[in-house]
Design a protein around this motif. Structure first.
Motif, PDB file in Angstrom:
ATOM      1  N   GLU A  14       0.829  -1.199   0.000  1.00  0.00           N
ATOM      2  CA  GLU A  14       0.000   0.000   0.000  1.00  0.00           C
ATOM      3  C   GLU A  14       0.869   1.257   0.000  1.00  0.00           C
ATOM      4  OE1 GLU A  14      -4.121   0.252   2.002  1.00  0.00           O
ATOM      5  OE2 GLU A  14      -2.766  -0.735   3.412  1.00  0.00           O
ATOM      6  N   SER A  15       0.558   2.155  -0.913  1.00  0.00           N
ATOM      7  CA  SER A  15       1.216   3.461  -0.956  1.00  0.00           C
ATOM      8  C   SER A  15       0.124   4.517  -0.881  1.00  0.00           C
ATOM      9  CB  SER A  15       1.993   3.604  -2.264  1.00  0.00           C
ATOM     10  OG  SER A  15       2.292   4.968  -2.505  1.00  0.00           O
ATOM     11  N   THR A  16       0.284   5.429   0.064  1.00  0.00           N
ATOM     12  CA  THR A  16      -0.709   6.492   0.208  1.00  0.00           C
ATOM     13  C   THR A  16      -0.907   7.229  -1.115  1.00  0.00           C
ATOM     14  OG1 THR A  16      -0.023   6.748   2.491  1.00  0.00           O
ATOM     15  CG2 THR A  16      -1.257   8.563   1.542  1.00  0.00           C
TER      16      THR A  16
ATOM     17  N   ALA B  41       6.808   8.898  -3.612  1.00  0.00           N
ATOM     18  CA  ALA B  41       6.072   7.681  -3.260  1.00  0.00           C
ATOM     19  C   ALA B  41       7.029   6.503  -3.101  1.00  0.00           C
ATOM     20  CB  ALA B  41       5.027   7.361  -4.331  1.00  0.00           C
TER      21      ALA B  41
ATOM     22  N   ALA C 220       8.882   6.940   0.170  1.00  0.00           N
ATOM     23  CA  ALA C 220       8.020   6.636   1.314  1.00  0.00           C
ATOM     24  C   ALA C 220       7.904   5.117   1.503  1.00  0.00           C
ATOM     25  CB  ALA C 220       6.637   7.259   1.116  1.00  0.00           C
ATOM     26  N   SER C 221       7.739   4.389   0.395  1.00  0.00           N
ATOM     27  CA  SER C 221       7.650   2.927   0.505  1.00  0.00           C
ATOM     28  C   SER C 221       8.984   2.334   0.962  1.00  0.00           C
ATOM     29  CB  SER C 221       7.237   2.308  -0.831  1.00  0.00           C
ATOM     30  OG  SER C 221       5.868   2.530  -1.073  1.00  0.00           O
TER      31      SER C 221
ATOM     32  N   SER D 103       8.852   2.578   4.631  1.00  0.00           N
ATOM     33  CA  SER D 103       8.044   1.494   5.210  1.00  0.00           C
ATOM     34  C   SER D 103       8.833   0.185   5.206  1.00  0.00           C
ATOM     35  CB  SER D 103       6.758   1.281   4.402  1.00  0.00           C
ATOM     36  OG  SER D 103       5.824   2.319   4.616  1.00  0.00           O
ATOM     37  N   LEU D 104       9.487  -0.095   4.081  1.00  0.00           N
ATOM     38  CA  LEU D 104      10.246  -1.350   3.956  1.00  0.00           C
ATOM     39  C   LEU D 104      11.420  -1.386   4.931  1.00  0.00           C
ATOM     40  CD1 LEU D 104      10.104  -1.640   0.073  1.00  0.00           C
ATOM     41  CD2 LEU D 104       9.121  -3.287   1.694  1.00  0.00           C
TER      42      LEU D 104
ATOM     43  N   ALA E  84      12.541  10.008   4.247  1.00  0.00           N
ATOM     44  CA  ALA E  84      12.581  10.672   5.559  1.00  0.00           C
ATOM     45  C   ALA E  84      11.185  10.844   6.152  1.00  0.00           C
ATOM     46  CB  ALA E  84      13.271  12.029   5.423  1.00  0.00           C
ATOM     47  N   SER E  85      10.165  10.890   5.292  1.00  0.00           N
ATOM     48  CA  SER E  85       8.803  11.075   5.797  1.00  0.00           C
ATOM     49  C   SER E  85       8.270   9.815   6.471  1.00  0.00           C
ATOM     50  CB  SER E  85       7.858  11.486   4.657  1.00  0.00           C
ATOM     51  OG  SER E  85       7.490  10.352   3.877  1.00  0.00           O
ATOM     52  N   GLN E  86       8.908   8.665   6.260  1.00  0.00           N
ATOM     53  CA  GLN E  86       8.360   7.404   6.787  1.00  0.00           C
ATOM     54  C   GLN E  86       9.335   6.607   7.650  1.00  0.00           C
ATOM     55  OE1 GLN E  86       5.170   6.456   6.578  1.00  0.00           O
ATOM     56  NE2 GLN E  86       4.805   8.395   5.552  1.00  0.00           N
ATOM     57  N   ALA E  87      10.632   6.678   7.392  1.00  0.00           N
ATOM     58  CA  ALA E  87      11.583   5.825   8.113  1.00  0.00           C
ATOM     59  C   ALA E  87      11.726   6.274   9.561  1.00  0.00           C
ATOM     60  CB  ALA E  87      12.940   5.849   7.417  1.00  0.00           C
TER      61      ALA E  87
END
Lengths: 321, 321
Positions: A174-176, A243, A246-247, A250-251, A287-290
């Motif tokens: 899933e990617s926002t 995107a 961001a993934s 997550s990973l 940087a927005s997700q890790a």
């Protein structure tokens, strides 16, 4: 000092079958092809015809120099490869009749030598981890970004294959940014639907029309425009890069690899994918997700390109002996 | 037949420190505590005080029956545990001064026996994989759903720890349902922000106001209403379950585990989390994201509950010897 060793490698894709004899030099340096060939896959002819073509390509490679003693055959195959048998457990409609082909067992029987089969994206990751930009790293998350997006996680030289052989479908998370967008896999909202070369072309076309009226817009068209400073192209590439980043965040939160390696057509065939626009976008998305301990994980560009699956397939064969 | 063996296990959380002596019966059956104790962590007193309290709890456990020969100490610790040293590499503000504590080296020195430290959620996964609902399975993806959401991937009995020890932050992956919602980690859009017990309470309160005016709404309140057939509660629980299922689909596409195990307070403390509303929602979310070869992967409920980290910590110690 070890002897020089030879492994036959095959990389089976939807477009072509590449075969090679890889020489492992006695000094332990990086293996390289001493023979290589390429034939079209023509997958529409069905799994059995494709199988015959593969066996033929291997026999030709083995016959190319009868004086070379080849240890065995490493195969990188499209589709989901059953890790227990080396058969094709699952394949999509791009290769009709490929699912169910008992690739490993039949090649072993036909050739009378060791054969090891692994997924092509998993082989790619093994190649970069053993001999590419991931060498000497404990763990490598490798993403291949081309028409679609695939991946592989390699730890301590071993690729994570999964219970059904289906591990590494990193494009199908899933990617926002992809919310509501249909994916080639039949689901929706997946990373692949917004960051693959195909998706970049589609996104541009949906918003701004075709770049060339006579054909669908592809990623490379958008890249070319981006290089010319086209603001529309820059915005699409920024979105795709963000995107992807961001993934990757997550990973990293799931896998915590020592390094992340990006490879595949989108990365290698357009030098501008390494441009500041794209690099900055990927870094911002990451940087927005890790999480904090993972913010410094390096994101590197693969260096083996098309050779990666052949090298990885050879490594997989060697590990299986 | 092997001898009966004893391992000291400690589980360090933000609220309490649980300690136990685990007996591994000579007949190879499931280990169980022959001694157990619990003290508050009081983390606000700082990392050094917490460390002393842990060492004290272990000494008490070891002294509980001097005739038992204890092999070593397995520690499940909150925070990110450096896999190379067993020190606390990173901890959030819930445990001030915990980051940097050289937990493994100091305990080893102080106690003069083998000590192995692993993350608490990673230990939980090890417990369920070795002796819980994941036993005899090749690979297990375990998610702990409580105040927050954590996870662990165990393959062939070994937990994936990651390069920094930070693998398994399954609550911190992008979820379409969580778009724009701030996460406790400082990012936004993460699964934890929509499927944890905390988030379920918050979502209900934001939409419909407090269940009890005197205090913030928690997951259990929503669960109680759901049991009474409250449509508002049912819709919130459906949304949380669907988002969880979708993320499990993404995770299966990456890891391809043999089974998925759900555990943690939200799963175990409210039997209605196993209700049809929730189960159906999770299944629907999973089917919306998982690829075809992974659609039949079983989603099971953990069976060890609070004992899982203690059992997992003991297994981790045994594997380290």
């Amino acid at each position: 000092m070890a002897d020089t060793r030879y492994v036959c490698s095959v990389d089976i894709g939807g477009t072509k079958i590449a075969s090679a004899i890889m020489e492992y030099p006695a000094d332990g340096s990086r293996p390289y092809p001493v023979y290589s060939a390429e034939i079209p896959t023509n997958p529409s002819e069905g799994g059995e015809v494709v199988y015959s073509r593969i066996e033929g390509a291997i026999r030709e490679a083995l016959a190319s120099d009868p004086d070379r003693k080849v240890i065995g055959v490493g195969v990188a195959a499209a589709g989901v490869v059953d890790p227990k048998t080396g058969s094709i457990a699952y394949a999509n409609e791009i290769m009709p009749g490929w699912s169910g082909i008992e690739l490993g067992p039949r090649l072993r029987e036909a050739l009378g030598m060791p054969v090891a089969v692994v997924g092509d994206v998993q082989a790619h990751g093994l190649g970069e981890a053993h001999w590419g930009v991931g060498r000497d790293r404990y763990s490598v998350l490798c993403l291949g970004i081309g028409t679609g997006i695939g991946g592989a996680y390699v730890e301590d030289g071993r690729v994570m294959r999964g219970f059904h052989g289906a591990a590494g479908h990193m494009g199908h998370i899933e990617s926002t940014s992809a919310q509501g967008i249909p994916c080639a896999c039949g689901r929706s909202g997946h990373l692949e639907s917004v960051s693959s070369g195909t998706s970049i072309g589609r996104m541009f076309e949906e918003r701004y029309g075709r770049v060339d009226e006579s054909r669908p817009t592809v990623g490379r068209d958008v890249n070319d425009l981006c290089r010319q400073g086209d603001e529309r192209a820059i915005s699409v590439i920024h979105e795709a890069g963000f995107a992807l980043g961001a993934s990757l965040g997550s990973l990293a939160n799931i896998l915590d690899p020592e390094v992340i390696v990006l490879s595949g057509g989108v990365i290698h065939q357009g030098p501008d994918w390494r441009s500041e626009t794209w690099k900055t976008s990927v870094a911002e998305g990451y940087a927005s997700q890790a999480l904090d301990p993972l913010l410094e994980t390096p994101i590197l560009i693969g260096e083996l390109e098309g050779d990666a699956p052949l090298i990885g397939a050879a490594e997989h064969l060697l590990a299986s002996l």
